[in-house]
Scaffold this active site. Structure first.
Site, PDB file in Angstrom:
ATOM      1  N   GLY A 138       2.828  63.038 -21.001  1.00 28.26           N
ATOM      2  CA  GLY A 138       2.716  64.282 -21.434  1.00 28.26           C
ATOM      3  C   GLY A 138       3.084  64.569 -22.915  1.00 28.26           C
ATOM      4  O   GLY A 138       2.783  63.751 -23.720  1.00 28.26           O
ATOM      5  N   SER A 139       3.223  65.811 -23.123  1.00 27.00           N
ATOM      6  CA  SER A 139       3.528  66.140 -24.504  1.00 27.00           C
ATOM      7  C   SER A 139       4.714  65.673 -25.133  1.00 27.00           C
ATOM      8  O   SER A 139       5.748  65.609 -24.289  1.00 27.00           O
ATOM      9  CB  SER A 139       3.405  67.834 -24.672  1.00 27.00           C
ATOM     10  OG  SER A 139       4.618  68.353 -23.950  1.00 27.00           O
ATOM     11  N   THR A 140       4.885  65.406 -26.505  1.00 26.74           N
ATOM     12  CA  THR A 140       5.972  65.122 -27.048  1.00 26.74           C
ATOM     13  C   THR A 140       7.066  66.014 -26.874  1.00 26.74           C
ATOM     14  O   THR A 140       8.368  65.649 -26.742  1.00 26.74           O
ATOM     15  CB  THR A 140       5.808  64.823 -28.526  1.00 26.74           C
ATOM     16  OG1 THR A 140       4.688  64.130 -28.715  1.00 26.74           O
ATOM     17  CG2 THR A 140       7.061  64.205 -29.105  1.00 26.74           C
ATOM     18  N   VAL A 172       7.572  68.080 -24.306  1.00 27.86           N
ATOM     19  CA  VAL A 172       8.296  68.204 -22.953  1.00 27.86           C
ATOM     20  C   VAL A 172       8.916  66.611 -22.720  1.00 27.86           C
ATOM     21  O   VAL A 172       9.982  66.524 -22.041  1.00 27.86           O
ATOM     22  CB  VAL A 172       7.273  68.435 -21.827  1.00 27.86           C
ATOM     23  CG1 VAL A 172       7.721  68.099 -20.147  1.00 27.86           C
ATOM     24  CG2 VAL A 172       6.636  69.772 -22.121  1.00 27.86           C
ATOM     25  N   GLY A 173       8.447  65.811 -23.389  1.00 28.41           N
ATOM     26  CA  GLY A 173       8.914  64.345 -23.225  1.00 28.41           C
ATOM     27  C   GLY A 173      10.193  64.348 -23.799  1.00 28.41           C
ATOM     28  O   GLY A 173      11.136  63.530 -23.385  1.00 28.41           O
ATOM     29  N   GLU A 200       5.152  58.270 -22.205  1.00 30.56           N
ATOM     30  CA  GLU A 200       4.184  58.274 -23.054  1.00 30.56           C
ATOM     31  C   GLU A 200       3.558  59.563 -23.375  1.00 30.56           C
ATOM     32  O   GLU A 200       3.570  60.460 -22.641  1.00 30.56           O
ATOM     33  CB  GLU A 200       2.908  57.516 -22.118  1.00 30.56           C
ATOM     34  CG  GLU A 200       1.703  57.467 -23.347  1.00 30.56           C
ATOM     35  CD  GLU A 200       0.590  57.230 -22.360  1.00 30.56           C
ATOM     36  OE1 GLU A 200      -0.685  57.604 -22.934  1.00 30.56           O
ATOM     37  OE2 GLU A 200       0.309  56.717 -21.603  1.00 30.56           O
ATOM     38  N   CYS A 243      -4.985  61.426 -24.808  1.00 29.72           N
ATOM     39  CA  CYS A 243      -3.874  61.059 -25.778  1.00 29.72           C
ATOM     40  C   CYS A 243      -4.230  60.307 -26.881  1.00 29.72           C
ATOM     41  O   CYS A 243      -3.543  60.155 -27.773  1.00 29.72           O
ATOM     42  CB  CYS A 243      -2.731  60.568 -24.946  1.00 29.72           C
ATOM     43  SG  CYS A 243      -3.017  58.995 -23.807  1.00 29.72           S
TER      44      CYS A 243
END
Length: 492
Positions: A234-236, A238-239, A256, A290
Site C-alpha cells: 500500500g501507500s508509503t 501507511v507502510g 511494498e 504501484c
C-alpha cells in the site's frame, strides 16, 4: 462501465473460522461510477479480531504439519477454481469498483500465476547441513512463522491479495487478511473459494475495519502475541505506520510501498515506441498501479520530438485504455491539488485532442488524463506519487543528468530505460536506484519468476520462488552434541 445494479447494498460479512460473521458495526461502500451504495460491510470489533487471531493460531499446528504435497494440491485446486469461477470473480470485481475488462483479465491471469507458483514452492522448502567448528551434526531448517497478518490493497484486487497469502500458506503459515474496503465483495469472495479448495477453517481469516477504527484494530493485531509477522502492500504513509508498529512489538514485516517510477528516454531511443509505452504505463488502470510511469525523464536533444509522439499516441490510443476513474474522492482531490500546484509554478499542461481539456462529468470519480511538461523540483508533483491518470515530463541536459533526476526520489520500485545502445542501457540501469529496471519496456511489468527488491522506501518489491520461501519462513538451527560436562568451575 460495469456497475452492480441488481444487488445494491449487498451485505459483506467477515470470514472467520470458515464461517460468515455478521457484526453490528456496518459501513457503506459507494461505487465510484455511480456514487450509490454498492456494499454494506461488516466492520470487525475488538472481540472479532481476537477471535480471528486465536482461530488462526489454533489452526496453525495442523496446517504446518500438513504434508507439503497436500498444501500444494490445495493451492492448485484453488487456482483451478479461480479459473472456473472467473466470471463470478469479474462480477465481484465490478460490484464495488470500475475496472476495465483488460485490467480484470490481466489481474485474474496474474493471480492465477501466483497461486500456481505458491503451490509449486510448497514442496521446495529445504534446509541445509552446515559445517560446525567442533564437528557436531547441525541441521538448519526453514520453519513457518505462525500467524501472518496481511493487508491487501484495492488497485490490483486479485493478484495483490492472492500474493499476500498463497506463499505464506505454501510455507505452512496461517493468515489473517485485512481486506480492502474499496473492493470488499471481491476479497470476501475468496474465503468460500479457498474453503471449497480444501483450505481448513481458520487457516485464512478475512476481516474488514470500519472507517475510524483502522489504527486501533491494526495495532491490536500487530501487538497480539500470536501474530508473528506482517505483510503490507500500500501507500508509503501507511507502510511507515505498519513498519513502526512492527518495530515497536518486534515483529518482522514485508512492505511494498509507493512508487514514482521514472522512464529515462535517451538520445538514441525509438521515440515512437517509447511514447507508446509511456502512455500505456502511465494511464493503464487510471494510473492506479504501484509501478505506473510517473516521471518521463528525457534528454533535451530529443525532448520536443518525444512530446510530439506522446501527444499523437494519446490522441489515437487513449480510448483503448478505457474510462479514467479513481477509486475514491480522496484520489480526485489529490490529483487536483498536485496538478494545480504544478501549473501555478510554471508547468505546462499538454493538450490531448481526443478529449476535452477539463475533468469529465461522467462518473462520480472520473478524471481526465493529465500530461504536464516543464516540471521542476519546486512543484509537489515532482516528488509525490499521484496514483492517478497522469505523468510529468522532466527535461535533462544529458544522460548523466537524467540518471541524477531519476534517483532524486524517495521511492525505488520500478524504472525503465529507452535507448538503442545496449551498453549504455546496462550502464544506466545499474546506476538507477530501483529494485527493477526494464530496458526498452514499460515500467509496469511484473515477471513473477524474477523476484526483485524495492530500494529506498519502496519496501521489498515483488517476490516468488526461493525469495518467497525466505520471506515466509524463519531459520532454525539444530545441533546434535555428544553428552559432555561443561566446565562449571570457570563460571564461578
Amino acid at each position: 462501465m460495469p456497475v452492480a445494479t441488481e444487488q445494491q447494498g449487498r451485505q459483506i460479512p467477515l470470514w472467520i473460522n470458515g464461517q460468515d460473521v455478521v457484526t453490528s458495526k456496518v459501513f457503506d461502500v459507494q461505487h465510484p461510477s455511480t456514487g450509490k451504495v454498492s456494499s454494506k460491510v461488516c466492520g470487525a470489533s475488538e472481540d472479532d479480531v481476537t477471535r480471528a487471531i486465536e482461530g488462526a493460531r489454533a489452526a496453525f499446528p495442523a496446517w504446518a504439519k500438513t504434508p507439503a504435497t497436500t498444501r500444494r494440491d490445495i493451492l492448485f485446486k484453488a487456482a483451478a477454481l479461480m479459473e472456473a469461477k472467473k466470471d463470478e470473480l469479474a462480477a465481484a470485481y465490478s460490484h464495488d469498483t470500475n475496472a476495465s475488462p483488460m485490467i480484470v483479465s490481466f489481474d485474474l491471469g496474474a493471480a492465477l500465476t501466483h497461486m500456481k507458483s505458491g503451490a509449486t514452492i510448497a514442496t521446495e522448502v529445504r534446509g541445509e547441513i552446515p559445517q560446525t567448528s567442533d564437528g557436531s551434526l547441525a541441521l538448519v531448517t526453514r520453519e513457518p512463522y505462525g500467524v501472518v497478518f496481511s493487508v491487501c490493497p484495492f488497485n490490483m484486487g486479485l493478484v495483490l491479495c492472492v500474493r499476500t497469502f498463497c506463499y505464506a500458506l505454501a510455507c505452512g503459515n496461517t493468515v489473517v487478511i485485512k481486506a480492502s474496503p474499496a473492493i470488499p465483495f471481491l476479497h470476501y469472495s475468496l474465503g468460500a473459494l479457498l474453503k471449497e479448495a480444501g483450505v481448513p477453517d481458520g487457516v485464512v481469516q478475512i476481516l474488514q475495519f470500519a472507517p475510524g477504527t483502522e489504527p486501533e484494530r491494526t495495532e491490536q493485531i500487530i501487538a497480539h502475541p500470536h501474530i508473528r509477522m506482517a505483510n503490507f502492500t500500500g501507500s508509503t504513509k501507511v507502510g511507515s505506520i505498519i513498519g513502526s508498529l512492527c518495530g515497536k512489538y518486534i515483529k518482522p514485516c514485508l512492505l511494498e510501498l509507493g512508487g514514482k517510477a521514472p522512464i529515462l528516454v535517451l538520445e538514441s531511443a525509438d521515440l515512437k515506441m517509447a511514447a507508446n509505452n509511456i502512455v500505456f504505463g502511465a494511464l493503464l488502470h487510471s494510473g492506479q498501479i504501484c509501478m505506473s510511469t510517473e516521471r518521463v525523464v528525457v534528454v533535451e536533444s530529443v525532448a520536443d520530438k518525444l512530446v510530439e509522439e506522446i501527444q499523437a499516441i494519446a490522441k489515437n490510443e487513449l480510448p483503448a485504455l478505457g474510462h479514467m476513474e479513481l477509486a475514491s474522492k480522496l484520489g480526485v482531490e489529490k490529483m487536483d491539488r498536485l496538478v494545480s500546484d504544478a501549473l501555478s509554478k510554471g508547468a505546462k499542461r499538454l493538450t490531448v485532442e481526443s478529449v476535452e481539456d477539463k475533468k469529465v462529468a461522467e462518473g462520480a470519480h472520473a478524471y481526465l488524463p493529465v500530461i504536464l511538461d516543464n516540471v521542476k523540483p519546486d512543484q509537489d508533483i515532482y516528488y509525490q506519487e499521484t496514483f492517478g491518470p497522469g505523468f510529468v515530463i522532466i527535461r535533462a541536459k544529458d544522460t548523466e543528468d537524467a540518471v541524477r533526476i531519476a534517483n532524486d526520489s524517495e521511492a525505488g520500485l520500478s524504472a525503465s530505460v529507452w535507448t538503442r545502445d545496449y551498453k549504455e542501457a546496462l550502464d544506466v540501469a545499474r546506476s538507477i536506484e530501483s529494485g527493477a529496471v526494464h530496458i526498452n519496456g514499460s515500467s509496469v511489468h511484473d515477471e513473477p519468476n524474477l523476484p526483485h527488491g524495492g530500494m529506498k522506501t519502496s519496501g521489498f518489491g515483488r517476490f516468488n520462488g526461493m525469495a518467497a520461501i525466505q520471506a515466509f519462513t524463519q531459520t532454525k538451527a539444530i545441533t546434535m552434541h555428544e553428552p559432555h560436562a561443561l566446565p562449571i568451575a570457570i563460571l564461578k
